[in-house]
Design a protein around this motif. Structure first.
Motif, PDB file in Angstrom:
ATOM      1  N   GLY A 454       4.913  -1.293  20.354  1.00  0.00           N
ATOM      2  CA  GLY A 454       4.636  -0.800  21.787  1.00  0.00           C
ATOM      3  C   GLY A 454       3.330  -1.550  22.146  1.00  0.00           C
ATOM      4  O   GLY A 454       3.076  -1.560  23.293  1.00  0.00           O
ATOM      5  N   GLU A 455       2.264  -1.724  21.355  1.00  0.00           N
ATOM      6  CA  GLU A 455       1.333  -2.182  21.576  1.00  0.00           C
ATOM      7  C   GLU A 455       1.527  -3.661  22.298  1.00  0.00           C
ATOM      8  O   GLU A 455       0.560  -4.089  22.999  1.00  0.00           O
ATOM      9  CB  GLU A 455       0.132  -2.462  20.340  1.00  0.00           C
ATOM     10  N   ALA A 456       2.492  -4.435  21.918  1.00  0.00           N
ATOM     11  CA  ALA A 456       2.933  -5.544  22.870  1.00  0.00           C
ATOM     12  C   ALA A 456       3.246  -5.383  24.163  1.00  0.00           C
ATOM     13  O   ALA A 456       2.764  -6.326  24.949  1.00  0.00           O
ATOM     14  CB  ALA A 456       3.941  -6.244  22.177  1.00  0.00           C
ATOM     15  N   VAL A 457       3.826  -4.245  24.595  1.00  0.00           N
ATOM     16  CA  VAL A 457       3.746  -3.845  25.956  1.00  0.00           C
ATOM     17  C   VAL A 457       2.584  -3.685  26.606  1.00  0.00           C
ATOM     18  O   VAL A 457       2.133  -4.246  27.717  1.00  0.00           O
ATOM     19  CB  VAL A 457       4.372  -2.595  26.062  1.00  0.00           C
ATOM     20  N   MET A 458       1.252  -3.012  25.969  1.00  0.00           N
ATOM     21  CA  MET A 458       0.349  -2.974  26.575  1.00  0.00           C
ATOM     22  C   MET A 458      -0.603  -4.287  26.773  1.00  0.00           C
ATOM     23  O   MET A 458      -1.136  -4.574  27.616  1.00  0.00           O
ATOM     24  CB  MET A 458      -0.822  -1.757  25.625  1.00  0.00           C
ATOM     25  N   GLU A 459      -0.512  -5.098  25.680  1.00  0.00           N
ATOM     26  CA  GLU A 459      -1.116  -6.294  25.576  1.00  0.00           C
ATOM     27  C   GLU A 459      -0.745  -7.328  26.693  1.00  0.00           C
ATOM     28  O   GLU A 459      -1.388  -8.129  27.106  1.00  0.00           O
ATOM     29  CB  GLU A 459      -0.998  -6.861  24.194  1.00  0.00           C
ATOM     30  N   SER A 460       0.826  -7.175  27.006  1.00  0.00           N
ATOM     31  CA  SER A 460       1.105  -8.180  27.896  1.00  0.00           C
ATOM     32  C   SER A 460       0.738  -7.652  29.513  1.00  0.00           C
ATOM     33  O   SER A 460       0.444  -8.775  30.392  1.00  0.00           O
ATOM     34  CB  SER A 460       2.615  -7.943  28.016  1.00  0.00           C
ATOM     35  N   ALA A 461       0.520  -6.565  29.717  1.00  0.00           N
ATOM     36  CA  ALA A 461      -0.196  -5.903  30.714  1.00  0.00           C
ATOM     37  C   ALA A 461      -1.474  -6.318  30.868  1.00  0.00           C
ATOM     38  O   ALA A 461      -2.073  -6.728  31.922  1.00  0.00           O
ATOM     39  CB  ALA A 461      -0.032  -4.520  31.156  1.00  0.00           C
ATOM     40  N   ALA A 462      -2.291  -6.082  29.908  1.00  0.00           N
ATOM     41  CA  ALA A 462      -3.715  -6.514  29.516  1.00  0.00           C
ATOM     42  C   ALA A 462      -3.913  -8.009  30.071  1.00  0.00           C
ATOM     43  O   ALA A 462      -4.779  -8.521  30.720  1.00  0.00           O
ATOM     44  CB  ALA A 462      -4.297  -6.292  28.525  1.00  0.00           C
ATOM     45  N   ASN A 463      -2.760  -8.896  29.396  1.00  0.00           N
ATOM     46  CA  ASN A 463      -2.781 -10.319  29.522  1.00  0.00           C
ATOM     47  C   ASN A 463      -2.704 -10.639  31.124  1.00  0.00           C
ATOM     48  O   ASN A 463      -3.552 -11.793  31.629  1.00  0.00           O
ATOM     49  CB  ASN A 463      -1.736 -11.077  28.944  1.00  0.00           C
ATOM     50  N   ALA A 464      -2.021  -9.869  31.582  1.00  0.00           N
ATOM     51  CA  ALA A 464      -1.765 -10.157  33.254  1.00  0.00           C
ATOM     52  C   ALA A 464      -3.146 -10.093  34.030  1.00  0.00           C
ATOM     53  O   ALA A 464      -3.418 -10.730  35.138  1.00  0.00           O
ATOM     54  CB  ALA A 464      -0.752  -9.405  33.698  1.00  0.00           C
ATOM     55  N   ARG A 465      -4.121  -9.105  33.463  1.00  0.00           N
ATOM     56  CA  ARG A 465      -5.104  -8.955  34.165  1.00  0.00           C
ATOM     57  C   ARG A 465      -6.366  -9.541  33.665  1.00  0.00           C
ATOM     58  O   ARG A 465      -7.463  -9.464  33.808  1.00  0.00           O
ATOM     59  CB  ARG A 465      -5.470  -7.468  33.849  1.00  0.00           C
ATOM     60  N   GLY A 466      -6.227 -10.498  32.656  1.00  0.00           N
ATOM     61  CA  GLY A 466      -7.185 -11.405  31.900  1.00  0.00           C
ATOM     62  C   GLY A 466      -7.859 -10.821  30.874  1.00  0.00           C
ATOM     63  O   GLY A 466      -8.860 -10.991  30.699  1.00  0.00           O
ATOM     64  N   GLU A 467      -7.352  -9.522  30.400  1.00  0.00           N
ATOM     65  CA  GLU A 467      -8.071  -8.496  29.352  1.00  0.00           C
ATOM     66  C   GLU A 467      -7.468  -8.263  28.238  1.00  0.00           C
ATOM     67  O   GLU A 467      -7.932  -7.468  27.342  1.00  0.00           O
ATOM     68  CB  GLU A 467      -8.489  -7.292  30.319  1.00  0.00           C
ATOM     69  N   ALA A 468      -6.441  -9.176  27.745  1.00  0.00           N
ATOM     70  CA  ALA A 468      -6.078  -8.968  26.489  1.00  0.00           C
ATOM     71  C   ALA A 468      -6.711  -9.211  25.469  1.00  0.00           C
ATOM     72  O   ALA A 468      -7.724 -10.097  25.638  1.00  0.00           O
ATOM     73  CB  ALA A 468      -4.726  -9.938  26.398  1.00  0.00           C
ATOM     74  N   ILE A 469      -6.689  -8.523  24.287  1.00  0.00           N
ATOM     75  CA  ILE A 469      -7.671  -8.552  23.216  1.00  0.00           C
ATOM     76  C   ILE A 469      -6.991  -9.414  21.856  1.00  0.00           C
ATOM     77  O   ILE A 469      -7.520 -10.383  21.306  1.00  0.00           O
ATOM     78  CB  ILE A 469      -8.132  -7.158  22.609  1.00  0.00           C
ATOM     79  N   HIS A 470      -5.782  -9.209  22.006  1.00  0.00           N
ATOM     80  CA  HIS A 470      -5.209  -9.871  20.744  1.00  0.00           C
ATOM     81  C   HIS A 470      -4.199 -11.041  20.860  1.00  0.00           C
ATOM     82  O   HIS A 470      -3.318 -11.696  20.162  1.00  0.00           O
ATOM     83  CB  HIS A 470      -4.394  -8.791  19.841  1.00  0.00           C
ATOM     84  N   THR A 471      -4.279 -11.674  22.189  1.00  0.00           N
ATOM     85  CA  THR A 471      -3.875 -13.153  22.588  1.00  0.00           C
ATOM     86  C   THR A 471      -4.739 -13.603  23.357  1.00  0.00           C
ATOM     87  O   THR A 471      -5.585 -12.879  24.122  1.00  0.00           O
ATOM     88  CB  THR A 471      -2.333 -12.984  22.982  1.00  0.00           C
ATOM     89  N   LEU A 472      -4.748 -15.195  23.839  1.00  0.00           N
ATOM     90  CA  LEU A 472      -5.340 -15.814  24.439  1.00  0.00           C
ATOM     91  C   LEU A 472      -5.121 -15.340  26.181  1.00  0.00           C
ATOM     92  O   LEU A 472      -3.928 -15.338  26.367  1.00  0.00           O
ATOM     93  CB  LEU A 472      -5.404 -17.322  24.233  1.00  0.00           C
ATOM     94  N   ASN A 473      -6.066 -14.979  26.910  1.00  0.00           N
ATOM     95  CA  ASN A 473      -5.816 -14.862  28.195  1.00  0.00           C
ATOM     96  C   ASN A 473      -5.531 -15.815  29.077  1.00  0.00           C
ATOM     97  O   ASN A 473      -5.868 -16.991  28.793  1.00  0.00           O
ATOM     98  CB  ASN A 473      -7.103 -14.047  28.894  1.00  0.00           C
TER      99      ASN A 473
END
Length: 474
Positions: A454-473
């Motif tokens: 489920g963290e991948a769901v959160m990280e994809s949303a964060a990536n859309a906002r340029g805020e992902a921690i565990h993948t390059l934005n």
């Protein structure tokens, strides 16, 4: 002795006890309506008996056997033996438990159960023919009727199902021994799910598809991930070829395919599975006698209250058209029952998830990026690769991704595409987000358990906002 006709009446008559039908019957009875449910075969319909449930049982078993036999990198060495009779017995127990549960739930909720085949005899009456010689028939008059007769596997010319050599999905799910070789006609979701099952169980699988890739209708990177994995486990593909004929050659079926240019090829296989789609079961009802209209494909058009052109007759599930999904049928059944009871209920299709139980799994909901653009949105897209998920790596299932599509101005979630382990479960979070009008920030600010998929769901949303921690934005 032939039992004479009898006549009864009911407030709501439901024809077909699949997911849409039994849901409608139970809900109508809960709302105080005298409800009768007619089923000619088995409670639970295609889904529970010869579709969703048995296929997922075989998928689970095939995954287990294949994983155990290919876990050397974990230090596990095994060579599982598959007992198909034992597997079919276990699958049958699962199906029986669920279908028996449906019957008990209907009875517990006060639904009148009638076994037989229903045919309209006017706009307010059906005649039900009971199975078996001398069993007779009965007429049932109704105030409102909900048609939920489902769908059947689609046939193609020269490939009539005999369930011995030429198999439908129903026949494939019932095989008591593994064929050495299997030719699958069609690379849609049914063809791909069953191809994967038999390949993992040790059958040589060849797939022919008229189009140029697997999973028609899905985005290219989604289809590519599924096709690559299928090729890795030994499935052979031949695209832009349609099956035109076959002939028996000893114990083998020799299938001829043809391209648009007229070029032909031949493939030999012990069994042939035709999986080119499903068609509605509307031809057995004599809908014309009730004044109910169908379209050119046999589907029954309905409005947002599941009503047909005859206001007191409803249609739900596969017979009412695409998408042919059990959960859509259930929601339609609920709405139809509530409308029958005078409730202000209506269908809202803005968020219907879909899943394909291949390897890796695929799940989608809402809009793709292209669909969002076509709808006039400026899409904002975020993506998280499963290879960056600690939980996916510990499951040794790190192929795929989670992608979210949102509106750039408001950041409301518009859709999502997921490829990877438990995609069918993960999509529920995005479905809820769309249904409740959530924004990307709502998904990002929700604390997700670690380590989980489920963290991948959160990280994809964060990536859309340029805020992902565990993948390059982006």
């Amino acid at each position: 002795m032939v039992v004479g006709d009898i006549s009864t009446g009911t407030d709501v008559l439901v024809v077909g006890a699949g997911p849409g039908g039994y849901t409608a019957a139970i809900r109508a009875s809960q709302l105080g309506l005298d409800t009768t449910l007619v089923e000619k075969d088995a409670y639970g319909g295609t889904c529970l008996n010869v579709g969703c449930i048995p296929s997922k049982a075989l998928i689970t078993a095939a995954d287990l056997a294949y994983t155990a036999g290919h876990a050397e990198e974990m230090g596990i060495h095994a060579d599982p033996a598959v007992d198909m009779m034992g597997l079919q017995s276990w699958k049958g127990d699962v199906v029986d438990q669920l279908t028996g549960g449906v019957e008990k739930l209907c009875k517990a909720n006060g639904v009148n159960l009638v076994e037989g085949t229903a045919e309209f005899d006017g706009p307010n009456k059906v005649r039900v023919a009971h199975g078996g010689e001398g069993q007779g028939s009965e007429s049932i008059e109704f105030e409102r009727c909900i048609v939920s007769t489902g769908s059947r596997p689609m046939q193609i010319p020269n490939f009539e199902f005999d369930e011995e050599t030429i198999l439908s999905s129903t026949g494939a799910l019932a095989l008591e021994s593994l064929p050495d070789s299997l030719l699958v006609v069609g690379a849609g979701y049914i063809g791909m799910e069953l191809s994967t099952v038999f390949a993992k169980l040790g059958t040589d699988v060849t797939v022919v598809e008229m189009l140029d890739d697997v999973l028609p209708g899905y985005e290219a990177d989604v289809a590519r991930a599924v096709r690559k994995r299928a090729e890795d486990i030994g499935i052979e593909f031949h695209f832009s070829e349609g099956a035109s004929d076959w002939e028996p050659v000893g114990d083998i079926a020799r299938v001829t395919t043809e391209t648009e240019d007229g070029e032909t090829s031949e493939y030999d296989a012990e069994k042939v599975l035709v999986a080119v789609g499903r068609s509605p079961v509307s031809d057995t009802l004599d809908l014309e006698a009730a004044g109910v209209e169908t379209d050119e494909k046999g589907f029954v058009p309905t409005d947002d209250r599941a009503r047909t052109n005859v206001e007191h007759i409803f249609a739900v599930g596969d017979v009412a058209g695409e998408p042919m999904l059990a959960h859509k049928a259930m929601k339609e059944g609920e709405v139809a029952a509530e409308v029958c009871a005078g409730e202000p209920s209506a269908l809202d299709y803005q968020a219907i998830p879909a899943a394909v139980f291949t390897d890796p799994e695929v799940a989608t909901v809402g809009m793709t990026q292209a669909e969002a653009e076509d709808a006039g949105f400026d899409p904002l897209v975020g993506k998280f690769p499963m290879r960056a998920s600690g939980r996916a790596l510990t499951l040794a299932e790190h192929e795929g991704f989670v992608r979210v599509v949102a509106d750039a101005d408001s950041e409301f979630v518009l859709g999502a595409q997921i490829v990877g382990p438990e995609a069918s479960e993960l999509v529920a979070e995005f479905t809820l987000a769309i249904e409740m009008g959530a924004q990307l920030a709502d998904v990002v600010s929700t604390i997700h358990t670690h380590p989980t998929l489920g963290e991948a769901v959160m990280e994809s949303a964060a990536n859309a906002r340029g805020e992902a921690i565990h993948t390059l934005n982006r």
